[in-house]
Scaffold this motif. Structure first.
Motif, PDB file in Angstrom:
ATOM      1  N   SER A  25       0.822  -1.212   0.000  1.00  0.00           N
ATOM      2  CA  SER A  25       0.000   0.000   0.000  1.00  0.00           C
ATOM      3  C   SER A  25       0.855   1.260   0.000  1.00  0.00           C
ATOM      4  N   ALA A  28       1.513   2.082  -3.633  1.00  0.00           N
ATOM      5  CA  ALA A  28       0.340   2.690  -4.260  1.00  0.00           C
ATOM      6  C   ALA A  28       0.150   4.131  -3.784  1.00  0.00           C
ATOM      7  N   GLN A  31       2.803   6.333  -5.586  1.00  0.00           N
ATOM      8  CA  GLN A  31       2.569   6.533  -7.014  1.00  0.00           C
ATOM      9  C   GLN A  31       1.458   7.538  -7.288  1.00  0.00           C
ATOM     10  N   VAL A  32       0.459   7.575  -6.396  1.00  0.00           N
ATOM     11  CA  VAL A  32      -0.696   8.434  -6.661  1.00  0.00           C
ATOM     12  C   VAL A  32      -0.398   9.906  -6.375  1.00  0.00           C
ATOM     13  N   ARG A  45     -10.064   8.031   0.159  1.00  0.00           N
ATOM     14  CA  ARG A  45      -9.726   6.726   0.726  1.00  0.00           C
ATOM     15  C   ARG A  45     -10.557   6.446   1.980  1.00  0.00           C
ATOM     16  N   PRO A 214      -5.821   6.416 -14.708  1.00  0.00           N
ATOM     17  CA  PRO A 214      -6.183   5.097 -14.160  1.00  0.00           C
ATOM     18  C   PRO A 214      -5.456   4.754 -12.864  1.00  0.00           C
ATOM     19  N   VAL A 215      -4.221   5.254 -12.700  1.00  0.00           N
ATOM     20  CA  VAL A 215      -3.462   4.924 -11.492  1.00  0.00           C
ATOM     21  C   VAL A 215      -4.144   5.479 -10.240  1.00  0.00           C
ATOM     22  N   PHE A 217      -7.457   5.683  -9.723  1.00  0.00           N
ATOM     23  CA  PHE A 217      -8.542   4.765  -9.375  1.00  0.00           C
ATOM     24  C   PHE A 217      -7.975   3.444  -8.847  1.00  0.00           C
ATOM     25  N   TRP A 218      -6.844   3.021  -9.419  1.00  0.00           N
ATOM     26  CA  TRP A 218      -6.194   1.808  -8.931  1.00  0.00           C
ATOM     27  C   TRP A 218      -5.740   1.984  -7.481  1.00  0.00           C
ATOM     28  N   ALA A 219      -5.071   3.094  -7.196  1.00  0.00           N
ATOM     29  CA  ALA A 219      -4.581   3.338  -5.834  1.00  0.00           C
ATOM     30  C   ALA A 219      -5.737   3.498  -4.854  1.00  0.00           C
ATOM     31  N   GLY A 221      -8.796   2.204  -5.191  1.00  0.00           N
ATOM     32  CA  GLY A 221      -9.402   0.892  -4.998  1.00  0.00           C
ATOM     33  C   GLY A 221      -8.557   0.004  -4.108  1.00  0.00           C
ATOM     34  N   TYR A 222      -7.241   0.040  -4.338  1.00  0.00           N
ATOM     35  CA  TYR A 222      -6.343  -0.779  -3.516  1.00  0.00           C
ATOM     36  C   TYR A 222      -6.399  -0.334  -2.061  1.00  0.00           C
TER      37      TYR A 222
END
Length: 308
Positions: A25, A28, A31-32, A45, A214-215, A217-219, A221-222
């Motif tokens: 985590s 993630a 990166q965001v 979050r 997209p990253v 939404f990925w972060a 969601g994760y």
């Protein structure tokens, strides 16, 4: 009554999965930072995390009654807004591995604050652990060569650990007065309060305009699905099926794996001095964990002798 066994393979697998989820985590979260402001991301979050936690709480069928407001709000401000918000802010200019290590200095602050505010006596081994950790912090921080952004990131990460530690002291006081509080209910309600507070902060504090790649939404969601809802469910399962001394090993493993993941995936290779500091901090965490385990064993032995 069944006793949690050390050889429960499903629970051990859950502990490994939990450690990997929480370790990654940090990657993630790092990166965001290139696409959305720290407070915006933390607010999102917490909001999605609270929604998912309440769904899990509802599915368990144990009711949705709020936990004690003052204590729950304090934990929300210190644990979620403080720890998560400050560490996310620290990641803007700091490496994921270093921020993870500095945030996970939490157990040392707990020991110090418990001595100051709860009247708990510090033992000789704890003094040793704090001294080792302090030296490790100096090596990790390397204040003789820090620029402003690096120093800011490091201080924010340390403050996140202090805030997390303060929340543990508040939680300990709460459990002394309300021993039967459900952990999942407490987590759900404090996450909701944190979501409201962080949404207000995100609205008031100027930040960069989100770039909805997209990253992001990925972060999100994760962080919300895996690192919050699933991870807390796994944590409850692990606590129920393994001794607390084994479950607490994640305190050691998460920052170590966070450093390894950041090295592998982000190229954040620690130098010799920083690496030595990380080793010392982990060693100090191990000393604190061993002390906790010894205290638990002594307490159990005392209870058995009293029963006899």
């Amino acid at each position: 009554m069944t006793t949690a066994g050390k050889s429960n393979p499903l629970a051990i697998g859950g502990l490994i999965a939990l450690t990997l989820i929480w370790s990654y985590s940090w990657i993630a979260m790092k990166q965001v930072t290139h696409y959305i402001g720290s407070f915006d991301f933390t607010a999102l979050r917490c909001s999605f995390g609270a929604l998912l936690l309440f769904i899990v709480l509802m599915l368990r069928g144990r009711g949705m009654r709020p936990t004690p407001f003052r204590y729950t709000l304090a934990i929300a401000l210190l644990q979620t807004c403080g720890m998560v918000g400050l560490s996310q802010w620290a990641l803007v200019s700091g490496g994921a591995g270093k921020v993870a290590i500095l945030s996970y200095t939490m157990p040392f602050w707990v020991v110090i604050m418990a001595a100051l505010f709860l009247g708990e006596r510090m033992r000789r081994l704890q003094y040793v652990a704090i001294a080792v950790a302090a030296f490790g912090l100096v090596l990790v921080l390397q204040p003789w060569q820090l620029d402003f952004s690096s120093m800011k990131s490091a201080l924010l990460a340390i403050l996140s650990g202090i805030s997390w530690g303060a929340s543990a002291v508040v939680a300990k006081r709460m459990y002394a007065r309300h021993p039967n509080i459900d952990l999942l209910a407490l987590t759900s309600w404090q996450m909701l309060y944190a979501a409201l507070v962080m949404s207000l902060v995100a609205w008031l504090v100027p930040q960069r305009t989100p770039d909805w790649q997209p990253v992001v939404f990925w972060a999100l969601g994760y962080s919300a699905v895996l690192a919050t809802a699933l991870a807390w469910s796994l944590w409850l399962f692990v606590l129920r099926n393994l001794p607390a001394s084994i479950a607490s090993l994640s305190t050691l493993a998460v920052p170590v794996c966070g450093v390894l993941f950041s090295w592998w995936l982000l190229g954040e290779e620690p130098g010799i001095i920083e690496g030595s500091g990380i080793v010392l901090i982990v060693l100090a965490l191990a000393i604190i964990s061993l002390k906790k385990r010894a205290t638990q064993v002594q307490r159990v032995e005392k209870e058995i002798s009293c029963e006899k």
